[in-house]
Design an enzyme around this catalytic site. Structure first.
Site, PDB file in Angstrom:
ATOM      1  CB  SER A 127     115.291  41.169 -29.898  1.00  0.00           C
ATOM      2  OG  SER A 127     114.344  41.775 -30.732  1.00  0.00           O
ATOM      3  CE1 TYR A 152     111.373  41.249 -27.542  1.00  0.00           C
ATOM      4  CE2 TYR A 152     111.552  39.542 -25.865  1.00  0.00           C
ATOM      5  CZ  TYR A 152     111.866  40.038 -27.125  1.00  0.00           C
ATOM      6  OH  TYR A 152     112.673  39.310 -27.964  1.00  0.00           O
ATOM      7  CE  LYS A 156     115.208  38.542 -25.602  1.00  0.00           C
ATOM      8  NZ  LYS A 156     115.833  37.244 -25.217  1.00  0.00           N
TER       9      LYS A 156
HETATM   10  C1  WQD Z   1     105.655  42.403 -38.097  1.00  0.00           C
HETATM   11  C2  WQD Z   1     104.928  43.469 -38.890  1.00  0.00           C
HETATM   12  C3  WQD Z   1     103.230  44.624 -37.638  1.00  0.00           C
HETATM   13  C4  WQD Z   1     100.531  41.229 -37.113  1.00  0.00           C
HETATM   14  C5  WQD Z   1     108.367  41.055 -32.911  1.00  0.00           C
HETATM   15  C6  WQD Z   1     109.180  41.440 -31.700  1.00  0.00           C
HETATM   16  C7  WQD Z   1     110.641  41.204 -31.995  1.00  0.00           C
HETATM   17  C8  WQD Z   1     110.843  39.779 -32.420  1.00  0.00           C
HETATM   18  C9  WQD Z   1     110.000  39.485 -33.650  1.00  0.00           C
HETATM   19  C10 WQD Z   1     111.408  38.397 -30.542  1.00  0.00           C
HETATM   20  C11 WQD Z   1     104.682  44.733 -38.075  1.00  0.00           C
HETATM   21  C12 WQD Z   1     102.618  43.830 -38.789  1.00  0.00           C
HETATM   22  C13 WQD Z   1     101.618  42.017 -37.465  1.00  0.00           C
HETATM   23  C14 WQD Z   1      99.259  41.484 -37.713  1.00  0.00           C
HETATM   24  C15 WQD Z   1     100.228  43.281 -38.973  1.00  0.00           C
HETATM   25  N1  WQD Z   1     110.501  38.892 -31.385  1.00  0.00           N
HETATM   26  N2  WQD Z   1     101.461  43.010 -38.388  1.00  0.00           N
HETATM   27  N3  WQD Z   1      99.160  42.502 -38.626  1.00  0.00           N
HETATM   28  O1  WQD Z   1     106.596  43.324 -34.011  1.00  0.00           O
HETATM   29  O2  WQD Z   1     108.229  43.281 -35.974  1.00  0.00           O
HETATM   30  O3  WQD Z   1     108.704  41.922 -33.955  1.00  0.00           O
HETATM   31  O4  WQD Z   1     108.627  39.736 -33.295  1.00  0.00           O
HETATM   32  O5  WQD Z   1     112.582  38.546 -30.552  1.00  0.00           O
HETATM   33  O6  WQD Z   1     111.387  41.467 -30.824  1.00  0.00           O
HETATM   34  O7  WQD Z   1     108.999  42.817 -31.450  1.00  0.00           O
HETATM   35  O8  WQD Z   1     106.858  41.251 -35.451  1.00  0.00           O
HETATM   36  O9  WQD Z   1     105.288  39.777 -36.643  1.00  0.00           O
HETATM   37  O10 WQD Z   1     104.426  41.169 -34.686  1.00  0.00           O
HETATM   38  O11 WQD Z   1     104.977  42.270 -36.838  1.00  0.00           O
HETATM   39  O12 WQD Z   1     100.109  44.205 -39.790  1.00  0.00           O
HETATM   40  O13 WQD Z   1      98.233  40.801 -37.426  1.00  0.00           O
HETATM   41  O14 WQD Z   1     103.636  42.964 -39.236  1.00  0.00           O
HETATM   42  O15 WQD Z   1     102.608  45.901 -37.526  1.00  0.00           O
HETATM   43  O16 WQD Z   1     104.795  45.840 -38.939  1.00  0.00           O
HETATM   44  P1  WQD Z   1     107.544  42.573 -34.863  1.00  0.00           P
HETATM   45  P2  WQD Z   1     105.322  41.046 -35.864  1.00  0.00           P
END
Ligand code: WQD
Length: 338
Positions: A127, A152, A156
């Site tokens: 990741s 997590y 990785k």
């Molecule tokens: C994306 C953006 C949030 C929810 C994670 C893991 C990564 C990979 C992909 C496994 C961020 C914003 C989110 C919400 C929001 N997983 N957001 N409101 O955190 O970038 O990555 O998933 O491999 O390892 O860390 O993904 O979709 O949670 O967030 O504003 O209700 O959307 O702050 O900026 P993230 P995400």
């Protein structure tokens, strides 16, 4: 005789899409899963899409005796694609030992058996979280790995290092793929990113808001140093990710024993949270009520990929647009709620 490939975590989001691509490419996937965060119904969906029902092995990979039985039953494995892992960032903060135990012991058990049974090739699901807050953007594979933002992410980072060291000592041939943000669903609408309870990730939360299960989206932070104050991520279609695994498996098989490589998988483009909301509205015509609230701990302001190595080494590049990714996620949400 088609090549047998062990797919650990094969009933998960990316695993199941990769199993479909393996079947379409003439491979014989052996789907291994412990059903802790997935459901046997995904096998029915894979069969419905591909017209074939792969062999399924219900195994907890932390149980080395049970995992050995799979290698004994399938002594003709040509390679392994290793997806199986717990992957929720916030859950890992509250239960770090569960994450270290599961994600690392399973990987070590797998590597020991690959060595014993002379299965040389592995593609590992890593990741972009290993980059932490990158020094440069777009981030490439030469960028130093940072202190992980979560247990997590640490599993990785450590998983990559265990695989690198075992590759050298056991003369394996391995590729770690660093995914950015996989989103979207198979065009059939019957495979996609399903999260129990309140979705952790942005796109499932958007689609559940669109279908009426959530009243509105909370945007975590509007004061980042980005073009509109919200976080930037590199969103990539899950089917583009799945196809890259087929290429990576073929490349790994041709590598010299003892060689490990690391490759980014992203679109190469960064999108802010507000841009994602607007892209969803453009793709579906559905307005997403949203409000900007406090930042979410652990979020990095901006990360997106330099994918030139994937293009060169895997002869791969993403083909789906942001609107196509979001439209496919919406179609899956509608299918789930039929
Ligand atoms: C994306 C953006 C949030 C929810 C994670 C893991 C990564 C990979 C992909 C496994 C961020 C914003 C989110 C919400 C929001 N997983 N957001 N409101 O955190 O970038 O990555 O998933 O491999 O390892 O860390 O993904 O979709 O949670 O967030 O504003 O209700 O959307 O702050 O900026 P993230 P995400």
């Amino acid at each position: 005789m088609s090549k047998k490939v062990l797919v650990t975590g094969g009933l998960g989001y990316i695993g199941s899409h990769t199993v479909v691509e393996l079947l379409d490419s003439g491979y014989t996937p052996i789907v291994l899963d412990n059903l802790s965060t997935s459901d046997l119904e995904v096998m029915d969906r894979i069969e419905h899409i591909s017209g074939q029902r792969p062999i399924f092995e219900e195994v907890n990979m932390c149980d080395a005796v049970a995992l050995r039985k799979v290698f004994e039953k399938h002594p003709d494995l040509s390679g392994v694609i290793h997806f199986a892992a717990y992957l929720l960032v916030d859950e890992s903060v509250h239960q770090p030992l569960k994450y270290y135990q599961n994600n690392l012991v399973s990987t070590m058990n797998l590597l020991e058996l690959m060595s014993e049974f002379k299965v040389k090739s592995m593609v590992f699901s890593s990741s972009c979280t290993v980059y932490g807050i990158p020094d440069t953007l777009p981030v490439n594979e030469a960028e130093s790995v940072k202190e992980a933002e979560s247990p997590y992410g640490n599993t990785k980072r450590i998983g990559e290092e265990i695989i690198r060291d075992a590759t050298r000592s056991e003369e394996l041939k391995t590729i770690s793929l660093r995914y950015f943000n996989p989103i979207g669903a198979h065009h059939s609408g019957i495979l996609g990113e399903f999260q129990e309870g309140v979705p952790h990730h942005l796109v499932p939360y958007i689609t559940e808001t669109a279908i009426g299960k959530r009243s509105g989206l909370k945007v975590f932070g509007g004061d980042y140093d980005t073009r509109d104050g919200t976080c930037i991520r590199d969103y990539i279609h899950v089917v583009d990710i799945a196809k890259a695994h087929i290429s990576a498996l073929e490349v790994a098989t041709e590598m010299e024993p003892g060689v490990n490589d690391i490759i980014n998988l992203g679109s190469g483009e960064g999108s802010t949270v507000l841009e994602m909301i607007h892209a969803f509205q453009n793709a579906t015509g559905i307005n997403i009520p949203h409000e900007v609230v406090a930042r979410r701990p652990g979020d990095v302001p901006a990360v997106y990929a330099d994918i030139s190595k994937a293009k060169k080494v895997l002869n791969w590049e993403p083909v789906h647009s942001l609107e196509e990714m979001l439209a496919s996620a919406w179609k899956f949400e509608q299918t789930l709620n039929k």
